[in-house]
Design an enzyme around this catalytic site. Sequence first.
Site, PDB file in Angstrom:
ATOM      1  NE  ARG A 217      -2.682  -1.389   3.275  1.00 64.28           N
ATOM      2  CZ  ARG A 217      -2.520  -2.637   3.736  1.00 64.28           C
ATOM      3  NH1 ARG A 217      -2.847  -3.671   2.987  1.00 64.28           N
ATOM      4  NH2 ARG A 217      -2.034  -2.865   4.928  1.00 64.28           N
TER       5      ARG A 217
ATOM      6  CD  GLU B 240      -1.438  -3.761  14.784  1.00 57.93           C
ATOM      7  OE1 GLU B 240      -1.373  -3.249  13.663  1.00 57.93           O
ATOM      8  OE2 GLU B 240      -2.327  -3.506  15.607  1.00 57.93           O
TER       9      GLU B 240
END
Length: 182
Positions: free
Chosen positions: A71, A108
């Site tokens: 992204r 994460e």
Amino acid sequence: VAGDGSASPEERADYLRANIREVEDFPSPGILFRDVTPLLKNAASLQVALDLMTEATQAFSPDCIVGIESRGFLFGVPVADRLRIGFVPVRKPGKLPWTVHRQAYGLEYGSDVLELHVDSLEAGSRVVVIDDVLATGGTAHAACQLVERCGAVVAGVVVLVELAGLQGRAKLNVPVTAPLVY
Ligand code: AMP
């Protein structure tokens, strides 16, 4: 609010916020995923996002943009084009065809490796690293390490969204700009 430059930064940020979808438990339980696909689809919010990220990037006077797969590519290339500078991809392992620097990192949800072509950046050049979301900062930190291994300088990191609670900014020893902070 349209991308006509008349709205305040706060108004523009609120408009972007309204075009980011929150998806619970994706890609794994406990993660609140910030989905930018509605923002990308809407011409006005796409323009506002690129305006804000371009302003933030220009402030670092970069010679080049480094975007993080995938992204980071969606925002990094148009920002580079608007600033009339070049774009260099940091990619997932095995995608780049030439000789690469490799950097492992934790994120994460899981861990991974990023790669950068060894000859992609001029020694001493100023680079801005771009991605969509800064979470724990592991990904951006790995990208910064790759830039430094090429002898280039990370002038700053620009992301559309910073998840401030995860303190990714503290992991980076360079300035970070984010139009949207959660
Ligand atoms: P981190 O390394 O933890 O800063 O994670 C950053 C990378 O993972 C970025 O490339 C993001 O696109 C993606 N990411 C991490 N957490 C989220 C989230 N909550 N929503 C959307 N993308 C995320």
